[in-house]
Design a protein around this motif. Structure first.
Motif, PDB file in Angstrom:
ATOM      1  N   PHE A 144       5.034 -12.688 -10.478  1.00  0.00           N
ATOM      2  CA  PHE A 144       4.170 -12.885 -11.650  1.00  0.00           C
ATOM      3  C   PHE A 144       2.874 -12.096 -11.503  1.00  0.00           C
ATOM      4  CE2 PHE A 144       0.811 -15.320 -13.839  1.00  0.00           C
ATOM      5  CZ  PHE A 144       1.304 -15.256 -15.149  1.00  0.00           C
ATOM      6  N   ILE A 145       2.288 -12.124 -10.303  1.00  0.00           N
ATOM      7  CA  ILE A 145       1.051 -11.391 -10.060  1.00  0.00           C
ATOM      8  C   ILE A 145       1.281  -9.888 -10.195  1.00  0.00           C
ATOM      9  CG2 ILE A 145      -0.582 -10.740  -8.229  1.00  0.00           C
ATOM     10  CD1 ILE A 145      -0.588 -13.631  -7.311  1.00  0.00           C
ATOM     11  N   GLU A 146       2.416  -9.417  -9.680  1.00  0.00           N
ATOM     12  CA  GLU A 146       2.692  -7.984  -9.727  1.00  0.00           C
ATOM     13  C   GLU A 146       2.877  -7.484 -11.154  1.00  0.00           C
ATOM     14  OE1 GLU A 146       5.712  -4.732  -7.675  1.00  0.00           O
ATOM     15  OE2 GLU A 146       6.368  -6.797  -7.974  1.00  0.00           O
ATOM     16  N   LYS A 147       3.496  -8.303 -11.999  1.00  0.00           N
ATOM     17  CA  LYS A 147       3.770  -7.881 -13.379  1.00  0.00           C
ATOM     18  C   LYS A 147       2.548  -7.975 -14.281  1.00  0.00           C
ATOM     19  CE  LYS A 147       8.649  -9.228 -13.118  1.00  0.00           C
ATOM     20  NZ  LYS A 147       9.677 -10.192 -13.579  1.00  0.00           N
ATOM     21  N   ASN A 148       1.497  -8.642 -13.815  1.00  0.00           N
ATOM     22  CA  ASN A 148       0.299  -8.822 -14.629  1.00  0.00           C
ATOM     23  C   ASN A 148      -0.932  -8.368 -13.845  1.00  0.00           C
ATOM     24  OD1 ASN A 148       1.338 -10.619 -17.074  1.00  0.00           O
ATOM     25  ND2 ASN A 148       2.286 -11.404 -15.221  1.00  0.00           N
ATOM     26  N   PRO A 149      -1.334  -7.104 -13.997  1.00  0.00           N
ATOM     27  CA  PRO A 149      -2.450  -6.555 -13.219  1.00  0.00           C
ATOM     28  C   PRO A 149      -3.758  -7.341 -13.371  1.00  0.00           C
ATOM     29  CG  PRO A 149      -1.251  -4.795 -14.312  1.00  0.00           C
ATOM     30  CD  PRO A 149      -0.704  -6.084 -14.844  1.00  0.00           C
ATOM     31  N   THR A 150      -3.989  -7.906 -14.564  1.00  0.00           N
ATOM     32  CA  THR A 150      -5.225  -8.672 -14.744  1.00  0.00           C
ATOM     33  C   THR A 150      -5.202  -9.945 -13.906  1.00  0.00           C
ATOM     34  OG1 THR A 150      -4.257  -9.716 -16.710  1.00  0.00           O
ATOM     35  CG2 THR A 150      -5.655  -7.784 -17.055  1.00  0.00           C
ATOM     36  N   ILE A 151      -4.009 -10.480 -13.673  1.00  0.00           N
ATOM     37  CA  ILE A 151      -3.887 -11.656 -12.810  1.00  0.00           C
ATOM     38  C   ILE A 151      -4.260 -11.294 -11.369  1.00  0.00           C
ATOM     39  CG2 ILE A 151      -2.229 -13.272 -11.789  1.00  0.00           C
ATOM     40  CD1 ILE A 151      -2.922 -14.074 -14.536  1.00  0.00           C
ATOM     41  N   VAL A 152      -3.919 -10.060 -10.960  1.00  0.00           N
ATOM     42  CA  VAL A 152      -4.266  -9.609  -9.611  1.00  0.00           C
ATOM     43  C   VAL A 152      -5.776  -9.645  -9.430  1.00  0.00           C
ATOM     44  CG1 VAL A 152      -4.158  -7.696  -7.987  1.00  0.00           C
ATOM     45  CG2 VAL A 152      -2.227  -8.155  -9.466  1.00  0.00           C
ATOM     46  N   MET A 153      -6.511  -9.118 -10.400  1.00  0.00           N
ATOM     47  CA  MET A 153      -7.966  -9.112 -10.303  1.00  0.00           C
ATOM     48  C   MET A 153      -8.521 -10.529 -10.285  1.00  0.00           C
ATOM     49  SD  MET A 153     -10.477  -7.122  -9.880  1.00  0.00           S
ATOM     50  CE  MET A 153      -9.785  -5.528 -10.314  1.00  0.00           C
ATOM     51  N   LEU A 154      -7.936 -11.405 -11.093  1.00  0.00           N
ATOM     52  CA  LEU A 154      -8.360 -12.803 -11.107  1.00  0.00           C
ATOM     53  C   LEU A 154      -8.101 -13.454  -9.748  1.00  0.00           C
ATOM     54  CD1 LEU A 154      -9.443 -15.175 -12.832  1.00  0.00           C
ATOM     55  CD2 LEU A 154      -7.068 -15.698 -13.406  1.00  0.00           C
ATOM     56  N   ALA A 155      -6.924 -13.183  -9.175  1.00  0.00           N
ATOM     57  CA  ALA A 155      -6.579 -13.749  -7.867  1.00  0.00           C
ATOM     58  C   ALA A 155      -7.525 -13.239  -6.782  1.00  0.00           C
ATOM     59  CB  ALA A 155      -5.140 -13.406  -7.509  1.00  0.00           C
ATOM     60  N   LEU A 156      -7.901 -11.964  -6.857  1.00  0.00           N
ATOM     61  CA  LEU A 156      -8.862 -11.427  -5.886  1.00  0.00           C
ATOM     62  C   LEU A 156     -10.221 -12.097  -6.050  1.00  0.00           C
ATOM     63  CD1 LEU A 156      -7.912  -7.636  -6.040  1.00  0.00           C
ATOM     64  CD2 LEU A 156      -7.542  -9.195  -4.122  1.00  0.00           C
TER      65      LEU A 156
ATOM     66  N   LYS B 142     -11.595  -8.583   2.734  1.00  0.00           N
ATOM     67  CA  LYS B 142     -10.291  -8.167   2.228  1.00  0.00           C
ATOM     68  C   LYS B 142     -10.291  -8.100   0.707  1.00  0.00           C
ATOM     69  CE  LYS B 142      -5.917  -7.191   3.038  1.00  0.00           C
ATOM     70  NZ  LYS B 142      -5.523  -6.000   3.817  1.00  0.00           N
ATOM     71  N   ALA B 143     -10.834  -9.133   0.049  1.00  0.00           N
ATOM     72  CA  ALA B 143     -10.847  -9.159  -1.406  1.00  0.00           C
ATOM     73  C   ALA B 143     -11.731  -8.059  -1.973  1.00  0.00           C
ATOM     74  CB  ALA B 143     -11.326 -10.531  -1.896  1.00  0.00           C
ATOM     75  N   THR B 144     -12.901  -7.844  -1.356  1.00  0.00           N
ATOM     76  CA  THR B 144     -13.803  -6.793  -1.822  1.00  0.00           C
ATOM     77  C   THR B 144     -13.148  -5.425  -1.687  1.00  0.00           C
ATOM     78  OG1 THR B 144     -15.721  -8.109  -1.142  1.00  0.00           O
ATOM     79  CG2 THR B 144     -16.089  -5.768  -1.525  1.00  0.00           C
ATOM     80  N   ARG B 145     -12.470  -5.210  -0.567  1.00  0.00           N
ATOM     81  CA  ARG B 145     -11.783  -3.937  -0.321  1.00  0.00           C
ATOM     82  C   ARG B 145     -10.686  -3.690  -1.359  1.00  0.00           C
ATOM     83  NH1 ARG B 145      -7.700  -2.732   3.775  1.00  0.00           N
ATOM     84  NH2 ARG B 145      -7.848  -0.561   4.459  1.00  0.00           N
ATOM     85  N   GLU B 146      -9.913  -4.738  -1.669  1.00  0.00           N
ATOM     86  CA  GLU B 146      -8.835  -4.595  -2.644  1.00  0.00           C
ATOM     87  C   GLU B 146      -9.392  -4.354  -4.046  1.00  0.00           C
ATOM     88  OE1 GLU B 146      -5.753  -4.298  -1.987  1.00  0.00           O
ATOM     89  OE2 GLU B 146      -5.878  -4.768   0.139  1.00  0.00           O
ATOM     90  N   ILE B 147     -10.487  -5.039  -4.390  1.00  0.00           N
ATOM     91  CA  ILE B 147     -11.107  -4.836  -5.706  1.00  0.00           C
ATOM     92  C   ILE B 147     -11.618  -3.402  -5.824  1.00  0.00           C
ATOM     93  CG2 ILE B 147     -13.083  -5.462  -7.151  1.00  0.00           C
ATOM     94  CD1 ILE B 147     -12.718  -8.351  -6.182  1.00  0.00           C
ATOM     95  N   HIS B 148     -12.232  -2.903  -4.761  1.00  0.00           N
ATOM     96  CA  HIS B 148     -12.748  -1.530  -4.766  1.00  0.00           C
ATOM     97  C   HIS B 148     -11.613  -0.520  -4.937  1.00  0.00           C
ATOM     98  CE1 HIS B 148     -15.300   1.863  -3.968  1.00  0.00           C
ATOM     99  NE2 HIS B 148     -14.607   2.210  -2.897  1.00  0.00           N
ATOM    100  N   HIS B 149     -10.522  -0.733  -4.226  1.00  0.00           N
ATOM    101  CA  HIS B 149      -9.373   0.167  -4.342  1.00  0.00           C
ATOM    102  C   HIS B 149      -8.737   0.070  -5.721  1.00  0.00           C
ATOM    103  CE1 HIS B 149      -8.650   0.344   0.293  1.00  0.00           C
ATOM    104  NE2 HIS B 149      -9.800   0.860  -0.084  1.00  0.00           N
TER     105      HIS B 149
END
Length: 251
Positions: free
Chosen positions: A184-196, A104-111
């Protein structure tokens, strides 16, 4: 009733309860990150409802599993041996959950890195996933974390009431923190990548645990805390640069 009064007067029981609540809350962080990223892919009007339903059903499932503690404990009994390691149902569940998280995380990172070639968007195309799919994925992953945490809880206390209180307290904290964390995650895209990245690490850890390699949880959460601290400092630095640029433009 006498048993409950005895527990209230027992300092050891209070220590076990506090320790177990803290452990359940910490273990819930992994699940909460996944829920936040997943529900952010839903339309705005469905996100909070999905979080409440998913976490509420997770509480029901955990309490139901606590009612079958004797059966849950038996999941640690070896089923077969391979590569010199005896595998149990718990090991297989951890491996399956870890593989799901890594996928799931790999798929989201790729997208995220190359969204042009995909119909799905990491942070919330309305058609990315369905409401039912989000709830199902939340419950499947919570099943993995629930079995692991309940087996750990059984090793810490023999009192079912303490386990129940700890689970309710932890899920209540998850319920209160879910929406603020997701926003918070939605407003900060770099946080999304960190969370993934966190989900990748957690998934790899689950696979390692299932294969018989114990990874101290303290190292995992220390690494996550350090990475989060570095990202917070980066956010402050970016905001400072924006303010300086805005001031320069005005003058």
């Amino acid at each position: 009733m006498q048993d409950i009064l005895g527990l209230i007067q027992d300092p050891t029981a209070w220590v076990a309860l506090v320790t177990l609540v803290v452990m359940e809350v910490v273990l819930g962080i992994d699940n909460l990150i996944f829920i936040s990223i997943l529900t952010n892919k839903l339309p705005q009007e469905n996100r909070e409802r999905a979080r409440k339903i998913g976490i509420g059903l997770a509480l029901v499932m955990r309490l139901a599993l606590l009612g079958t503690v004797a059966w849950i404990v038996q999941l640690t009994n070896p089923l077969f041996e391979a590569f010199g390691h005896p595998f149990s149902w718990k090991d297989l569940i951890l491996i399956a959950g870890g593989l799901f998280l890594v996928w799931k995380a790999t798929r989201e990172i790729h997208h995220s890195v190359d969204p042009v070639d995909h119909k799905e968007d990491m942070v919330g195309g309305a058609a990315a996933i369905t409401f039912g799919s989000a709830i199902t994925q939340i419950l499947l992953l919570d099943l993995v974390f629930s079995i692991d945490s309940i087996i750990t809880a059984v090793g810490m206390t023999e009192h079912l009431i303490i386990m129940i209180i700890a689970v309710i307290a932890a899920v209540t904290v998850m319920l209160m923190a879910a929406t603020p964390l997701a926003n918070f995650i939605e407003k900060n895209p770099t946080i999304v990548m960190l969370a993934l990245g966190f989900l990748l690490m957690i998934g790899t850890t689950l696979i390692a645990e299932g294969m018989g390699f114990h990874v101290p949880k303290g190292y995992i959460y220390a690494a996550m805390a350090f990475s989060a601290l570095v990202e917070v400092l980066n956010m402050f630095a970016r905001n400072a640069r924006r303010r300086k640029k805005a001031e320069t433009t005005l003058h």
